[in-house]
Design a protein around this motif. Structure first.
Motif, PDB file in Angstrom:
ATOM      1  N   ASP A 106      15.802 -12.914   8.507  1.00 17.91           N
ATOM      2  CA  ASP A 106      14.759 -12.125   9.188  1.00 17.91           C
ATOM      3  C   ASP A 106      13.486 -12.083   8.353  1.00 17.91           C
ATOM      4  O   ASP A 106      12.368 -12.185   8.878  1.00 17.91           O
ATOM      5  CB  ASP A 106      15.252 -10.700   9.454  1.00 17.91           C
ATOM      6  CG  ASP A 106      16.327 -10.665  10.540  1.00 17.91           C
ATOM      7  OD1 ASP A 106      16.439 -11.662  11.293  1.00 17.91           O
ATOM      8  OD2 ASP A 106      17.050  -9.646  10.615  1.00 17.91           O
ATOM      9  N   ARG A 107      13.668 -11.918   7.044  1.00 21.55           N
ATOM     10  CA  ARG A 107      12.505 -11.906   6.152  1.00 21.55           C
ATOM     11  C   ARG A 107      11.716 -13.215   6.255  1.00 21.55           C
ATOM     12  O   ARG A 107      10.489 -13.228   6.353  1.00 21.55           O
ATOM     13  CB  ARG A 107      12.957 -11.726   4.700  1.00 21.55           C
ATOM     14  CG  ARG A 107      13.294 -10.320   4.267  1.00 21.55           C
ATOM     15  CD  ARG A 107      13.777 -10.364   2.827  1.00 21.55           C
ATOM     16  NE  ARG A 107      13.942  -9.059   2.235  1.00 21.55           N
ATOM     17  CZ  ARG A 107      14.398  -8.870   0.988  1.00 21.55           C
ATOM     18  NH1 ARG A 107      14.731  -9.914   0.247  1.00 21.55           N
ATOM     19  NH2 ARG A 107      14.508  -7.652   0.492  1.00 21.55           N
ATOM     20  N   LEU A 108      12.443 -14.343   6.211  1.00 13.07           N
ATOM     21  CA  LEU A 108      11.789 -15.651   6.231  1.00 13.07           C
ATOM     22  C   LEU A 108      11.069 -15.869   7.559  1.00 13.07           C
ATOM     23  O   LEU A 108       9.955 -16.416   7.588  1.00 13.07           O
ATOM     24  CB  LEU A 108      12.816 -16.757   5.987  1.00 13.07           C
ATOM     25  CG  LEU A 108      13.555 -16.729   4.641  1.00 13.07           C
ATOM     26  CD1 LEU A 108      14.454 -17.955   4.504  1.00 13.07           C
ATOM     27  CD2 LEU A 108      12.586 -16.663   3.466  1.00 13.07           C
ATOM     28  N   GLN A 109      11.709 -15.465   8.666  1.00 14.24           N
ATOM     29  CA  GLN A 109      11.071 -15.636   9.970  1.00 14.24           C
ATOM     30  C   GLN A 109       9.814 -14.778  10.091  1.00 14.24           C
ATOM     31  O   GLN A 109       8.790 -15.222  10.628  1.00 14.24           O
ATOM     32  CB  GLN A 109      12.077 -15.296  11.082  1.00 14.24           C
ATOM     33  CG  GLN A 109      13.184 -16.335  11.226  1.00 14.24           C
ATOM     34  CD  GLN A 109      14.283 -15.901  12.174  1.00 14.24           C
ATOM     35  OE1 GLN A 109      14.506 -14.702  12.371  1.00 14.24           O
ATOM     36  NE2 GLN A 109      14.993 -16.870  12.741  1.00 14.24           N
ATOM     37  N   SER A 156       3.648 -14.672   9.942  1.00 15.42           N
ATOM     38  CA  SER A 156       2.434 -14.000   9.458  1.00 15.42           C
ATOM     39  C   SER A 156       1.303 -14.979   9.161  1.00 15.42           C
ATOM     40  O   SER A 156       0.153 -14.571   8.975  1.00 15.42           O
ATOM     41  CB  SER A 156       2.746 -13.181   8.199  1.00 15.42           C
ATOM     42  OG  SER A 156       3.007 -14.041   7.091  1.00 15.42           O
ATOM     43  N   PHE A 157       1.609 -16.294   9.114  1.00 12.77           N
ATOM     44  CA  PHE A 157       0.582 -17.289   8.823  1.00 12.77           C
ATOM     45  C   PHE A 157      -0.065 -17.785  10.111  1.00 12.77           C
ATOM     46  O   PHE A 157       0.568 -17.822  11.179  1.00 12.77           O
ATOM     47  CB  PHE A 157       1.186 -18.475   8.058  1.00 12.77           C
ATOM     48  CG  PHE A 157       1.602 -18.152   6.657  1.00 12.77           C
ATOM     49  CD1 PHE A 157       0.676 -18.177   5.621  1.00 12.77           C
ATOM     50  CD2 PHE A 157       2.913 -17.811   6.364  1.00 12.77           C
ATOM     51  CE1 PHE A 157       1.055 -17.877   4.326  1.00 12.77           C
ATOM     52  CE2 PHE A 157       3.304 -17.510   5.067  1.00 12.77           C
ATOM     53  CZ  PHE A 157       2.368 -17.536   4.043  1.00 12.77           C
ATOM     54  N   ARG A 189       8.510 -23.791   7.616  1.00 13.62           N
ATOM     55  CA  ARG A 189       8.430 -24.019   9.057  1.00 13.62           C
ATOM     56  C   ARG A 189       9.488 -25.029   9.516  1.00 13.62           C
ATOM     57  O   ARG A 189      10.147 -24.839  10.547  1.00 13.62           O
ATOM     58  CB  ARG A 189       7.030 -24.507   9.421  1.00 13.62           C
ATOM     59  CG  ARG A 189       5.978 -23.385   9.404  1.00 13.62           C
ATOM     60  CD  ARG A 189       4.570 -23.923   9.515  1.00 13.62           C
ATOM     61  NE  ARG A 189       3.613 -22.829   9.720  1.00 13.62           N
ATOM     62  CZ  ARG A 189       2.293 -22.938   9.541  1.00 13.62           C
ATOM     63  NH1 ARG A 189       1.776 -24.097   9.118  1.00 13.62           N
ATOM     64  NH2 ARG A 189       1.504 -21.916   9.760  1.00 13.62           N
ATOM     65  N   ASN A 190       9.650 -26.100   8.759  1.00 13.60           N
ATOM     66  CA  ASN A 190      10.617 -27.136   9.132  1.00 13.60           C
ATOM     67  C   ASN A 190      12.046 -26.597   9.111  1.00 13.60           C
ATOM     68  O   ASN A 190      12.860 -26.900  10.003  1.00 13.60           O
ATOM     69  CB  ASN A 190      10.501 -28.338   8.194  1.00 13.60           C
ATOM     70  CG  ASN A 190       9.191 -29.093   8.393  1.00 13.60           C
ATOM     71  OD1 ASN A 190       8.560 -28.981   9.445  1.00 13.60           O
ATOM     72  ND2 ASN A 190       8.778 -29.851   7.387  1.00 13.60           N
ATOM     73  N   ASN A 191      12.380 -25.812   8.082  1.00 12.28           N
ATOM     74  CA  ASN A 191      13.738 -25.262   7.981  1.00 12.28           C
ATOM     75  C   ASN A 191      14.029 -24.279   9.102  1.00 12.28           C
ATOM     76  O   ASN A 191      15.139 -24.268   9.658  1.00 12.28           O
ATOM     77  CB  ASN A 191      13.930 -24.577   6.625  1.00 12.28           C
ATOM     78  CG  ASN A 191      14.352 -25.546   5.536  1.00 12.28           C
ATOM     79  OD1 ASN A 191      15.528 -25.851   5.372  1.00 12.28           O
ATOM     80  ND2 ASN A 191      13.367 -26.046   4.799  1.00 12.28           N
ATOM     81  N   LEU A 192      13.043 -23.453   9.452  1.00 16.35           N
ATOM     82  CA  LEU A 192      13.267 -22.484  10.522  1.00 16.35           C
ATOM     83  C   LEU A 192      13.349 -23.190  11.877  1.00 16.35           C
ATOM     84  O   LEU A 192      14.081 -22.752  12.771  1.00 16.35           O
ATOM     85  CB  LEU A 192      12.135 -21.444  10.527  1.00 16.35           C
ATOM     86  CG  LEU A 192      12.121 -20.489   9.322  1.00 16.35           C
ATOM     87  CD1 LEU A 192      10.925 -19.551   9.400  1.00 16.35           C
ATOM     88  CD2 LEU A 192      13.410 -19.670   9.264  1.00 16.35           C
TER      89      LEU A 192
END
Length: 751
Positions: A724-727, A732-733, A746-749
């Motif tokens: 959740d933190r990473l998403q 936010s960018f 971005r690629n990993n998500l």
């Protein structure tokens, strides 16, 4: 030996009852300064003539300080036998010398976290001065005969009526010790400079004796000279109070007891001489000689013959002295003009030789306004040239800026004062004396506000930006940058005297803050502006500072192509102009590239050599934490885990010692990666969580991306909360933001 201690020292100071109180501006300024510095732990140097109240100032500093309930101890270095001082200060163990029948704790131990007041520090024997210097530098001391060090946790305050700078010149007082104790400088004025306080002091001292002085009596005493200052005044009031049988002391009684003997010409001259010797000047004799000649000429409408008669000398004597004065002044001015030509061609070594010669000329001259203006100009220019070659922490450069600061304060030259403050601030910053640097920056800003001078305000806002960045107060950094660029809309303005323009440095930190906060698109625009500024400048020092910034920015942006290009430019330019600090900075990045591509050990050696020697040990401190992060990442990538452990320890010690905290999350990240290598997963997760919280608290999205990179490379450690933190971080960018770590996220998500 032990039996003499109680008779030789004063174990605590009793305040001398308001002897430095009053309404004069100099006393108000002194009390205001005491209030500002009392909460600081740094050494204080109190100077002033005998009897002016230095001991009272020391006591007030303590009672207003951080530990007012702790002991305050006083030792007068001029009254203690030389063979006793060392044992008295540092203590001794049993059997350390003949007569040491038991252990004795010295004052550095007994004072605990209180204040140790070393009165008449100028009388401290030369052979003990290095030991005091060691206490100031390391915070440790060793008792005589002991085998281990003890920690000193108190504050050192020193005082003297002597001119320590003159003693340094005469090699009777250590220069390095002088600079260590002269962190905070307090001047207690003589009574001759605060005559309006005399009625208050008389009334106060009389009240202690249950006496009253009439207005005429006070007026008589106020008109007298008091070479012994407040102490002499107090003793006089005490003596008359004892001799008077009446509770009211009038003018007649003073005439009978104090003024009945008419002063002789010799006595009058002696009193004038005592006042003259209290003046704040480097060349008292030259000042008085020049002033007497000028006054005699003024009173005779420029008639040299009549002026000579008034002075009791031949006319040719006056002419010779005036010609000598003009010749020295003109010679010094010519040397400055010749030095300017070299400075304009970036030939700083040649300029330094001429400016040193010019400085030697003006030091021999009287402290008159026209000479003082020339003197500050010389000191500022010499300090600037030395800064360019040796770095901001150059001791000679610092002494130049401090001299310019003193003189410009005396003559009220705010322009020169601002340039001196800039040099002093920069030295404090690069040495990571961040508390002092912050105080100087705020004084600088107040000077700009008071004078409504945009050039001073621009430099002051740059100092606030820089200082608050390294202390990790990025909200203050952003506020200062916003005031610079948007509220005041300040733009580039080069100082001809200092080769300095605050604009590119503000651009640099604007870009760095934008990167750290993850505003990468905005950072690219700022970087473009900085590139354009650097390209159009014709000044080598401005160019090299711009290149230095571009190298750092490229490294933060992980722009490997630009980094190599900008590093090559920096090394070429710094080699050409012999800018050692910036050459060392470039070699650190070259060493990192070498470490990670083909030759790890050679690259590491290059980085360490550049940091420790080329950048200058003092100047390099400002870059210390980032250097440790760079070196640590090289060690991690090359599996040099033992070396990494040492680097992390050194980095944490730097942060603890200096308060430089902006890159703390990245140090924690390195430590977490080392824990993962050691399969200490719980410790690693704890460190990663703490690093994330610290970076998130300051909105340092750049560092959050770096932490995300580690999480993504160890997916087994990720839980729903971390996903959740990473998403949330990715969302936010903006779409226009670019950074390799952001692309990875971005690629990993997306997968």
């Amino acid at each position: 030996m032990d039996s003499n201690f109680k008779d030789e020292v004063r174990p605590s100071i009793r305040p001398p009852d308001n002897i430095v109180q009053g309404s004069s501006s100099c006393i108000k300024d002194l009390l205001n300064t005491i209030q500002k510095v009392s909460q600081s732990p740094y050494p204080v140097y109190i100077h002033g003539p005998t009897g002016s109240g230095k001991e009272w100032v020391a006591n007030l500093l303590h009672s207003s300080g951080l530990n007012p309930d702790a002991p305050i101890m006083d030792i007068n270095c001029s009254t203690i036998a030389e063979e006793l001082i060392e044992s008295l200060l540092f203590g001794h163990v049993k059997g350390a010398f003949t007569g040491a029948h038991q252990q004795h704790d010295g004052y550095f131990s007994l004072v605990k976290n209180g204040t140790l007041f070393l009165d008449e520090i100028g009388e401290l024997p030369l052979h003990l001065q290095p030991k005091l210097l060691r206490v100031l530098e390391t915070g440790q001391f060793r008792a005589i005969g002991a085998t281990h060090n003890q920690n000193f946790k108190g504050r050192i305050v020193v005082a003297t009526h002597r001119d320590l700078e003159a003693m340094v010149e005469a090699n009777t007082f250590r220069e390095d010790l002088f600079h260590r104790i002269n962190v905070i400088n307090l001047t207690v004025p003589p009574l001759s400079q605060r005559k309006e306080d005399i009625p208050f002091l008389i009334a106060h001292f009389a009240l202690e004796q249950k006496k009253t002085f009439t207005d005429k009596a006070i007026s008589l005493l106020t008109g007298r000279n008091w070479p012994g200052n407040v102490r002499e005044l107090r003793n006089t009031v005490l003596r008359m109070s004892i001799l008077s049988e009446s509770s009211v002391i009038d003018a007649d009684f003073i005439h009978q007891t104090l003024l009945k003997k008419k002063e002789t010409l010799e006595e009058a001259a002696r009193k004038i001489a005592e006042q003259i010797l209290c003046l704040d000047t480097n060349n008292t004799l030259a000042l008085i000689e020049r002033t007497l000649i000028q006054q005699a000429l003024n009173e005779t409408d420029g008639n040299k013959q009549a002026a000579a008669k008034k002075l009791g000398v031949h006319r040719k004597t006056i002419e010779r002295k005036l010609n000598n004065y003009n010749e020295v002044f003109n010679n010094a001015s010519t040397l400055v003009i010749r030095a300017d030509a070299y400075i304009n061609n970036n030939q700083y070594y040649k300029a330094i030789e001429l400016l040193r010669e010019a400085r030697a000329h003006v030091i021999r001259m009287p402290d008159l306004v026209d000479i003082d203006r020339l003197r500050t100009t010389i000191c500022i220019k010499l300090g600037t040239c030395l800064r360019n070659i040796e770095g901001w922490a150059s001791e000679e450069a610092i002494s130049c800026y401090e001299e310019a600061h003193r003189v410009s304060l005396r003559i009220g030259d705010t322009s020169e004062l601002s340039l001196a403050l800039l040099g002093i601030w920069a030295a404090e910053l690069v040495k990571l004396n961040l508390s002092n640097a912050n105080e100087t920056a705020l004084r600088f800003y107040q000077l700009g506000i008071d004078t409504n001078n945009d050039a001073i305000l621009a430099s002051a806002l740059m100092t606030i930006t820089n200082t608050t960045f390294w202390t990790g107060e990025l909200e203050r950094t952003s506020a200062a940058l916003e005031e610079y660029f948007f509220f005041r809309q300040l733009r580039s303005e080069m100082s001809k005297q200092t080769d300095f323009d605050p604009y590119p440095i503000c651009l640099e930190f604007k870009c760095v803050v934008e990167i750290l906060q993850g505003n990468f698109a905005a950072a690219e625009l700022t970087r473009t502006a900085l590139v354009a500024y650097t390209l159009r400048s014709n000044n080598d020092f401005v160019k090299v500072t711009g290149q230095h910034a571009l190298v750092w920015i490229a490294h933060l942006m992980d722009d490997k192509h630009s980094l190599q290009e900008q590093t090559d430019k920096l090394l070429s330019l710094s080699n050409r102009s012999d800018f050692s600090f910036y050459n060392g900075f470039g070699h650190i990045f070259s060493g990192e590239h070498l470490s990670n591509t083909c030759d790890y050990h050679t690259g590491q050696t290059m980085m360490v050599e550049a940091f420790n020697h080329k950048m200058h040990p003092e100047d390099g401190r400002i870059f210390s934490s980032y250097f440790h992060i760079m070196r640590g990442n090289c060690q991690r990538q090359n599996n040099d885990w033992d070396a990494l452990a040492n680097t992390i320890q050194e980095a944490n010690e730097v942060i603890e010692l200096t308060g430089e905290r902006v890159f703390k999350p990245l140090i924690m990240l390195l430590e977490a990666q080392m824990m993962l290598h050691r399969t200490q997963e719980d410790d690693a997760i704890y460190l990663l969580d703490n690093a994330w919280q610290l970076a998130e608290k300051q909105n340092l999205r750049f560092m959050l991306l770096k932490i995300s990179h580690v999480w993504l490379n160890h997916p087994s450690l990720l839980n729903h909360n971390q996903w959740d933190r990473l998403q949330y971080l990715e969302s936010s960018f903006s779409e226009t933001d670019f950074h390799p770590n952001l692309t990875e996220l971005r690629n990993n998500l997306a997968d």
